[in-house]
Design a protein around this motif. Sequence first.
Motif, PDB file in Angstrom:
ATOM      1  N   ARG A  53      13.329   2.262  12.077  1.00  0.00           N
ATOM      2  CA  ARG A  53      12.627   2.427  13.359  1.00  0.00           C
ATOM      3  C   ARG A  53      13.328   3.478  14.224  1.00  0.00           C
ATOM      4  NH1 ARG A  53      12.179  -3.333  13.131  1.00  0.00           N
ATOM      5  NH2 ARG A  53      10.032  -3.883  12.654  1.00  0.00           N
ATOM      6  N   ALA A  54      14.650   3.458  14.225  1.00  0.00           N
ATOM      7  CA  ALA A  54      15.401   4.433  15.009  1.00  0.00           C
ATOM      8  C   ALA A  54      15.165   5.854  14.483  1.00  0.00           C
ATOM      9  CB  ALA A  54      16.897   4.098  14.986  1.00  0.00           C
ATOM     10  N   MET A  55      14.987   5.976  13.176  1.00  0.00           N
ATOM     11  CA  MET A  55      14.803   7.300  12.568  1.00  0.00           C
ATOM     12  C   MET A  55      13.359   7.799  12.678  1.00  0.00           C
ATOM     13  SD  MET A  55      17.055   6.758   9.086  1.00  0.00           S
ATOM     14  CE  MET A  55      16.761   8.416   8.431  1.00  0.00           C
ATOM     15  N   TYR A  56      12.371   6.890  12.498  1.00  0.00           N
ATOM     16  CA  TYR A  56      10.986   7.327  12.330  1.00  0.00           C
ATOM     17  C   TYR A  56       9.967   6.655  13.242  1.00  0.00           C
ATOM     18  CZ  TYR A  56      13.058   9.339   8.168  1.00  0.00           C
ATOM     19  OH  TYR A  56      13.860  10.038   7.307  1.00  0.00           O
ATOM     20  N   GLY A  57      10.377   5.688  14.034  1.00  0.00           N
ATOM     21  CA  GLY A  57       9.429   5.044  14.932  1.00  0.00           C
ATOM     22  C   GLY A  57       8.763   3.831  14.304  1.00  0.00           C
ATOM     23  N   GLU A  58       7.493   3.657  14.585  1.00  0.00           N
ATOM     24  CA  GLU A  58       6.746   2.473  14.159  1.00  0.00           C
ATOM     25  C   GLU A  58       6.715   2.337  12.640  1.00  0.00           C
ATOM     26  OE1 GLU A  58       2.210   0.764  14.574  1.00  0.00           O
ATOM     27  OE2 GLU A  58       2.960   2.147  16.100  1.00  0.00           O
ATOM     28  N   LEU A  59       6.821   1.100  12.179  1.00  0.00           N
ATOM     29  CA  LEU A  59       6.815   0.807  10.749  1.00  0.00           C
ATOM     30  C   LEU A  59       5.642  -0.092  10.394  1.00  0.00           C
ATOM     31  CD1 LEU A  59      10.567  -0.187  10.239  1.00  0.00           C
ATOM     32  CD2 LEU A  59       9.531   2.085   9.939  1.00  0.00           C
ATOM     33  N   GLY A  60       5.171   0.042   9.174  1.00  0.00           N
ATOM     34  CA  GLY A  60       4.223  -0.897   8.599  1.00  0.00           C
ATOM     35  C   GLY A  60       4.956  -1.703   7.549  1.00  0.00           C
ATOM     36  N   LEU A  61       4.841  -3.023   7.600  1.00  0.00           N
ATOM     37  CA  LEU A  61       5.518  -3.894   6.638  1.00  0.00           C
ATOM     38  C   LEU A  61       4.470  -4.493   5.706  1.00  0.00           C
ATOM     39  CD1 LEU A  61       7.889  -5.724   9.144  1.00  0.00           C
ATOM     40  CD2 LEU A  61       8.358  -3.686   7.779  1.00  0.00           C
ATOM     41  N   TYR A  62       4.639  -4.261   4.419  1.00  0.00           N
ATOM     42  CA  TYR A  62       3.685  -4.730   3.414  1.00  0.00           C
ATOM     43  C   TYR A  62       4.404  -5.668   2.453  1.00  0.00           C
ATOM     44  CZ  TYR A  62       0.885  -1.101   5.460  1.00  0.00           C
ATOM     45  OH  TYR A  62       0.191  -0.340   6.360  1.00  0.00           O
ATOM     46  N   PRO A  63       4.178  -6.977   2.587  1.00  0.00           N
ATOM     47  CA  PRO A  63       4.876  -7.957   1.747  1.00  0.00           C
ATOM     48  C   PRO A  63       4.377  -7.906   0.299  1.00  0.00           C
ATOM     49  CG  PRO A  63       3.265  -9.063   3.125  1.00  0.00           C
ATOM     50  CD  PRO A  63       3.277  -7.619   3.545  1.00  0.00           C
ATOM     51  N   PRO A  64       5.166  -8.448  -0.604  1.00  0.00           N
ATOM     52  CA  PRO A  64       4.730  -8.506  -2.008  1.00  0.00           C
ATOM     53  C   PRO A  64       3.409  -9.272  -2.130  1.00  0.00           C
ATOM     54  CG  PRO A  64       7.028  -9.181  -1.797  1.00  0.00           C
ATOM     55  CD  PRO A  64       6.481  -9.057  -0.414  1.00  0.00           C
ATOM     56  N   ASP A  65       2.573  -8.806  -3.057  1.00  0.00           N
ATOM     57  CA  ASP A  65       1.324  -9.495  -3.359  1.00  0.00           C
ATOM     58  C   ASP A  65       0.987  -9.258  -4.829  1.00  0.00           C
ATOM     59  OD1 ASP A  65       0.265  -6.917  -3.555  1.00  0.00           O
ATOM     60  OD2 ASP A  65      -0.860  -7.051  -1.692  1.00  0.00           O
ATOM     61  N   GLU A  66      -0.225  -9.580  -5.224  1.00  0.00           N
ATOM     62  CA  GLU A  66      -0.603  -9.440  -6.629  1.00  0.00           C
ATOM     63  C   GLU A  66      -0.639  -7.988  -7.094  1.00  0.00           C
ATOM     64  OE1 GLU A  66      -4.386  -9.506  -4.187  1.00  0.00           O
ATOM     65  OE2 GLU A  66      -2.572 -10.713  -4.224  1.00  0.00           O
ATOM     66  N   GLY A  68       1.765  -5.596  -6.043  1.00  0.00           N
ATOM     67  CA  GLY A  68       3.064  -4.936  -6.043  1.00  0.00           C
ATOM     68  C   GLY A  68       4.143  -5.734  -5.357  1.00  0.00           C
ATOM     69  N   ASP A  69       5.311  -5.115  -5.324  1.00  0.00           N
ATOM     70  CA  ASP A  69       6.519  -5.767  -4.825  1.00  0.00           C
ATOM     71  C   ASP A  69       6.693  -5.693  -3.311  1.00  0.00           C
ATOM     72  OD1 ASP A  69       7.223  -6.435  -7.427  1.00  0.00           O
ATOM     73  OD2 ASP A  69       8.400  -4.602  -7.697  1.00  0.00           O
ATOM     74  N   GLY A  70       5.812  -5.016  -2.607  1.00  0.00           N
ATOM     75  CA  GLY A  70       5.949  -4.860  -1.173  1.00  0.00           C
ATOM     76  C   GLY A  70       6.745  -3.615  -0.834  1.00  0.00           C
ATOM     77  N   TYR A  71       6.579  -3.140   0.398  1.00  0.00           N
ATOM     78  CA  TYR A  71       7.263  -1.932   0.834  1.00  0.00           C
ATOM     79  C   TYR A  71       7.177  -1.821   2.349  1.00  0.00           C
ATOM     80  CZ  TYR A  71       2.464  -0.174   0.896  1.00  0.00           C
ATOM     81  OH  TYR A  71       1.127  -0.031   1.137  1.00  0.00           O
ATOM     82  N   VAL A  72       7.908  -0.852   2.875  1.00  0.00           N
ATOM     83  CA  VAL A  72       7.861  -0.508   4.293  1.00  0.00           C
ATOM     84  C   VAL A  72       7.315   0.910   4.383  1.00  0.00           C
ATOM     85  CG1 VAL A  72       9.227  -0.118   6.381  1.00  0.00           C
ATOM     86  CG2 VAL A  72       9.809  -2.003   4.841  1.00  0.00           C
ATOM     87  N   GLN A  73       6.433   1.148   5.338  1.00  0.00           N
ATOM     88  CA  GLN A  73       5.830   2.467   5.473  1.00  0.00           C
ATOM     89  C   GLN A  73       6.077   3.028   6.863  1.00  0.00           C
ATOM     90  OE1 GLN A  73       1.353   3.237   5.733  1.00  0.00           O
ATOM     91  NE2 GLN A  73       1.807   3.695   3.580  1.00  0.00           N
ATOM     92  N   PHE A  74       6.330   4.322   6.917  1.00  0.00           N
ATOM     93  CA  PHE A  74       6.419   5.038   8.193  1.00  0.00           C
ATOM     94  C   PHE A  74       5.660   6.351   8.056  1.00  0.00           C
ATOM     95  CE2 PHE A  74      10.175   6.351   5.804  1.00  0.00           C
ATOM     96  CZ  PHE A  74      10.191   7.735   5.970  1.00  0.00           C
ATOM     97  N   GLN A  75       5.346   6.965   9.183  1.00  0.00           N
ATOM     98  CA  GLN A  75       4.609   8.225   9.188  1.00  0.00           C
ATOM     99  C   GLN A  75       5.418   9.313   9.884  1.00  0.00           C
ATOM    100  OE1 GLN A  75       2.839   5.323  10.427  1.00  0.00           O
ATOM    101  NE2 GLN A  75       2.154   5.015   8.332  1.00  0.00           N
ATOM    102  N   VAL A  76       5.191  10.531   9.417  1.00  0.00           N
ATOM    103  CA  VAL A  76       5.751  11.715  10.053  1.00  0.00           C
ATOM    104  C   VAL A  76       4.605  12.702  10.226  1.00  0.00           C
ATOM    105  CG1 VAL A  76       7.367  13.639   9.837  1.00  0.00           C
ATOM    106  CG2 VAL A  76       8.053  11.359   9.070  1.00  0.00           C
ATOM    107  N   LEU A  77       4.408  13.187  11.441  1.00  0.00           N
ATOM    108  CA  LEU A  77       3.349  14.140  11.747  1.00  0.00           C
ATOM    109  C   LEU A  77       3.886  15.559  11.641  1.00  0.00           C
ATOM    110  CD1 LEU A  77       0.444  14.641  12.790  1.00  0.00           C
ATOM    111  CD2 LEU A  77       1.403  14.589  15.103  1.00  0.00           C
ATOM    112  N   GLY A  78       3.164  16.410  10.944  1.00  0.00           N
ATOM    113  CA  GLY A  78       3.553  17.811  10.845  1.00  0.00           C
ATOM    114  C   GLY A  78       2.823  18.498   9.713  1.00  0.00           C
ATOM    115  N   LYS A  79       3.175  19.751   9.489  1.00  0.00           N
ATOM    116  CA  LYS A  79       2.610  20.480   8.364  1.00  0.00           C
ATOM    117  C   LYS A  79       3.206  19.922   7.077  1.00  0.00           C
ATOM    118  CE  LYS A  79       1.309  24.610  10.776  1.00  0.00           C
ATOM    119  NZ  LYS A  79       1.441  26.049  10.903  1.00  0.00           N
TER     120      LYS A  79
END
Length: 110
Positions: A53-66, A68-79
Amino acid sequence: MAEFTDDWPDDADGSVFRNLAANAFDFSKQYSVDYNVDFDSCPPQAAALDLLRAMYGELGLYPPDEHGDGYVQFQVLGKVSYEGVTSVQRQASAAMGQFGGVCESWGVLH
């Protein structure tokens, strides 16, 4: 405008760039690029999430399900450039390594 190059390396990221170019992706525009961080175990430690969060801001948290194993997602705006994408992946992976995390996948909607 920076000179466009399509001589991307022969790796997974280069393959994505070749596919984008083949589908008339407009590299001159800015986009929100999604980056996924995979962890050895989910949920990730709170300290890992705080650092992301300190590095990239808002995060999306995706828990494990049928699907995949789950992951955390962040976005970066730019070219979207090969060096930009791989740099973000290296930085996020370096920061998350101590928590068993790695950033090896990304995507962009166009």
